[in-house]
Design a protein around this motif. Structure first.
Motif, PDB file in Angstrom:
ATOM      1  N   ASN A   1      14.215 -42.571 157.311  1.00 22.18           N
ATOM      2  CA  ASN A   1      13.173 -41.554 157.328  1.00 22.18           C
ATOM      3  C   ASN A   1      13.114 -40.619 156.109  1.00 22.18           C
ATOM      4  N   VAL A   2      13.877 -40.953 155.068  1.00 21.34           N
ATOM      5  CA  VAL A   2      13.849 -40.091 153.871  1.00 21.34           C
ATOM      6  C   VAL A   2      12.649 -40.410 152.974  1.00 21.34           C
ATOM      7  N   GLY A   3      12.016 -41.557 153.236  1.00 20.38           N
ATOM      8  CA  GLY A   3      10.845 -41.928 152.441  1.00 20.38           C
ATOM      9  C   GLY A   3      11.101 -43.117 151.529  1.00 20.38           C
ATOM     10  N   LYS A   4      12.073 -43.932 151.896  1.00 21.22           N
ATOM     11  CA  LYS A   4      12.415 -45.100 151.082  1.00 21.22           C
ATOM     12  C   LYS A   4      11.247 -46.099 150.984  1.00 21.22           C
ATOM     13  N   SER A   5      10.611 -46.356 152.119  1.00 26.45           N
ATOM     14  CA  SER A   5       9.503 -47.320 152.109  1.00 26.45           C
ATOM     15  C   SER A   5       8.339 -46.789 151.280  1.00 26.45           C
ATOM     16  N   THR A   6       8.088 -45.498 151.399  1.00 27.22           N
ATOM     17  CA  THR A   6       7.005 -44.880 150.634  1.00 27.22           C
ATOM     18  C   THR A   6       7.304 -44.988 149.142  1.00 27.22           C
TER      19      THR A   6
ATOM     20  N   THR B   1       6.471 -49.149 157.003  1.00 26.69           N
ATOM     21  CA  THR B   1       7.178 -47.875 157.159  1.00 26.69           C
ATOM     22  C   THR B   1       7.546 -47.636 158.614  1.00 26.69           C
TER      23      THR B   1
ATOM     24  N   ASN C   1      13.540 -36.431 147.568  1.00 27.28           N
ATOM     25  CA  ASN C   1      12.143 -36.669 147.944  1.00 27.28           C
ATOM     26  C   ASN C   1      11.570 -35.541 148.807  1.00 27.28           C
ATOM     27  N   LYS C   2      10.271 -35.601 149.022  1.00 26.42           N
ATOM     28  CA  LYS C   2       9.519 -34.634 149.843  1.00 26.42           C
ATOM     29  C   LYS C   2       9.566 -33.234 149.245  1.00 26.42           C
TER      30      LYS C   2
ATOM     31  N   ASP D   1       7.361 -31.760 147.863  1.00 20.16           N
ATOM     32  CA  ASP D   1       6.103 -31.054 148.145  1.00 20.16           C
ATOM     33  C   ASP D   1       6.233 -30.113 149.341  1.00 20.16           C
ATOM     34  N   LYS D   2       7.290 -30.326 150.144  1.00 16.23           N
ATOM     35  CA  LYS D   2       7.488 -29.464 151.315  1.00 16.23           C
ATOM     36  C   LYS D   2       8.463 -28.322 151.049  1.00 16.23           C
TER      37      LYS D   2
ATOM     38  N   SER E   1       8.127 -36.488 144.792  1.00 17.87           N
ATOM     39  CA  SER E   1       7.340 -36.564 146.011  1.00 17.87           C
ATOM     40  C   SER E   1       6.703 -37.949 146.039  1.00 17.87           C
TER      41      SER E   1
HETATM   42  P1  GDP Z   1      12.035 -44.584 155.324  1.00 27.55           P
HETATM   43  O1  GDP Z   1      12.482 -44.665 156.750  1.00 27.55           O
HETATM   44  O2  GDP Z   1      13.092 -43.999 154.465  1.00 27.55           O
HETATM   45  O3  GDP Z   1      11.526 -45.875 154.779  1.00 27.55           O
HETATM   46  O4  GDP Z   1      10.847 -43.497 155.274  1.00 27.55           O
HETATM   47  P2  GDP Z   1       9.260 -43.700 155.195  1.00 27.55           P
HETATM   48  O5  GDP Z   1       8.842 -44.123 153.837  1.00 27.55           O
HETATM   49  O6  GDP Z   1       8.825 -44.512 156.352  1.00 27.55           O
HETATM   50  O7  GDP Z   1       8.792 -42.175 155.370  1.00 27.55           O
HETATM   51  C1  GDP Z   1       9.178 -41.410 156.487  1.00 27.55           C
HETATM   52  C2  GDP Z   1       8.180 -40.282 156.687  1.00 27.55           C
HETATM   53  O8  GDP Z   1       8.248 -39.365 155.590  1.00 27.55           O
HETATM   54  C3  GDP Z   1       6.743 -40.767 156.727  1.00 27.55           C
HETATM   55  O9  GDP Z   1       6.062 -39.988 157.670  1.00 27.55           O
HETATM   56  C4  GDP Z   1       6.233 -40.496 155.326  1.00 27.55           C
HETATM   57  O10 GDP Z   1       4.851 -40.278 155.276  1.00 27.55           O
HETATM   58  C5  GDP Z   1       6.979 -39.227 154.978  1.00 27.55           C
HETATM   59  N1  GDP Z   1       7.164 -39.056 153.523  1.00 27.55           N
HETATM   60  C6  GDP Z   1       7.606 -39.973 152.633  1.00 27.55           C
HETATM   61  N2  GDP Z   1       7.611 -39.459 151.386  1.00 27.55           N
HETATM   62  C7  GDP Z   1       7.165 -38.184 151.483  1.00 27.55           C
HETATM   63  C8  GDP Z   1       6.936 -37.140 150.532  1.00 27.55           C
HETATM   64  O11 GDP Z   1       7.137 -37.254 149.324  1.00 27.55           O
HETATM   65  N3  GDP Z   1       6.484 -35.945 151.039  1.00 27.55           N
HETATM   66  C9  GDP Z   1       6.240 -35.761 152.361  1.00 27.55           C
HETATM   67  N4  GDP Z   1       5.798 -34.557 152.740  1.00 27.55           N
HETATM   68  N5  GDP Z   1       6.441 -36.728 153.274  1.00 27.55           N
HETATM   69  C10 GDP Z   1       6.891 -37.929 152.845  1.00 27.55           C
END
Ligand code: GDP
Length: 193
Positions: free
Chosen positions: A11-16, A28, A132-133, A135-136, A168
């Protein structure tokens, strides 16, 4: 092929980030904790492979032994391929990382991010922490300094720009990370001469 690996808790945003880096769409919504093999993708030209390792961390409904196994698999993969892994990107959630680290620090507990950071250094794989994130995050410098502190790097974070990369992924602003990775790839090339 030379390799860059991506690691991080769920959930850290790896897929994004992967999507941003490769242009591929990733699931994701993938059920966390389901053990999956490393995924390889071309990146930064045909000579580099980007390897996405399974997410790790708390996963609801996933038994402890499965989580441990996931972690063991990641460590084994990196140890077994350390020669060709030129850099690792440890993705963390900039908003939550310090709190999570503090919550999991104790006499017989080392938080995953801290453990992984030191493990990668021990096996001589240069690490870029993609924070990551961002922006928050409002108190940006303060947060990043705290994170440095938890990782054993002397603040201020600005003197660690090849290691600490605030990004971000969602907004597509990931240049600090790609710059830092490129720096390490160039260093590796130079060492080969
Ligand atoms: P993974 O489990 O590490 O692959 O995480 P995901 O890519 O599925 O992202 C998990 C959640 O974090 C999703 O709701 C994304 O939209 C959100 N997210 C990912 N990158 C960012 C970012 O840079 N900023 C914000 N605010 N949310 C993000």
């Amino acid at each position: 092929d030379a390799e860059v690996v991506l690691v991080g808790r769920s959930n850290v945003g790896k897929s994004t980030l992967m999507r941003e880096l490769t242009g591929h769409t990733f699931d994701t919504g993938q059920r966390p904790g389901v053990t999956r093999s490393p995924n390889h993708f071309d990146w930064a030209g045909p000579d580099f492979v980007l390897t996405d390792l399974p997410g790790f961390g708390f996963m609801e409904g996933v038994p402890e032994d499965v989580r441990e196994q996931t972690k063991t698999d990641i460590v084994r993969y990196i140890e077994g391929n350390a020669e060709k892994i030129l850099a690792a990107v440890l993705v963390v959630d900039g908003k939550a990382a310090v709190d999570i680290i503090d919550r999991h620090s104790g006499p017989d507990e080392v938080p995953y991010d801290v453990e992984m950071f030191h493990f990668l250094r021990d096996v001589d794989v240069p690490v870029v922490v993609a924070v990551n994130k961002m922006d928050k995050v409002d108190d940006r410098d303060e947060r990043l300094d705290e994170l440095c502190d938890r990782l054993g790097l002397y603040p201020p974070w600005k003197q660690w720009q090849n290691t600490i990369a605030p990004i971000s992924a969602k907004r597509g602003s990931i240049e600090p990370m790609t710059d830092a990775v490129r720096h390490h790839l160039h260093e590796a090339e130079r060492d080969d001469l």
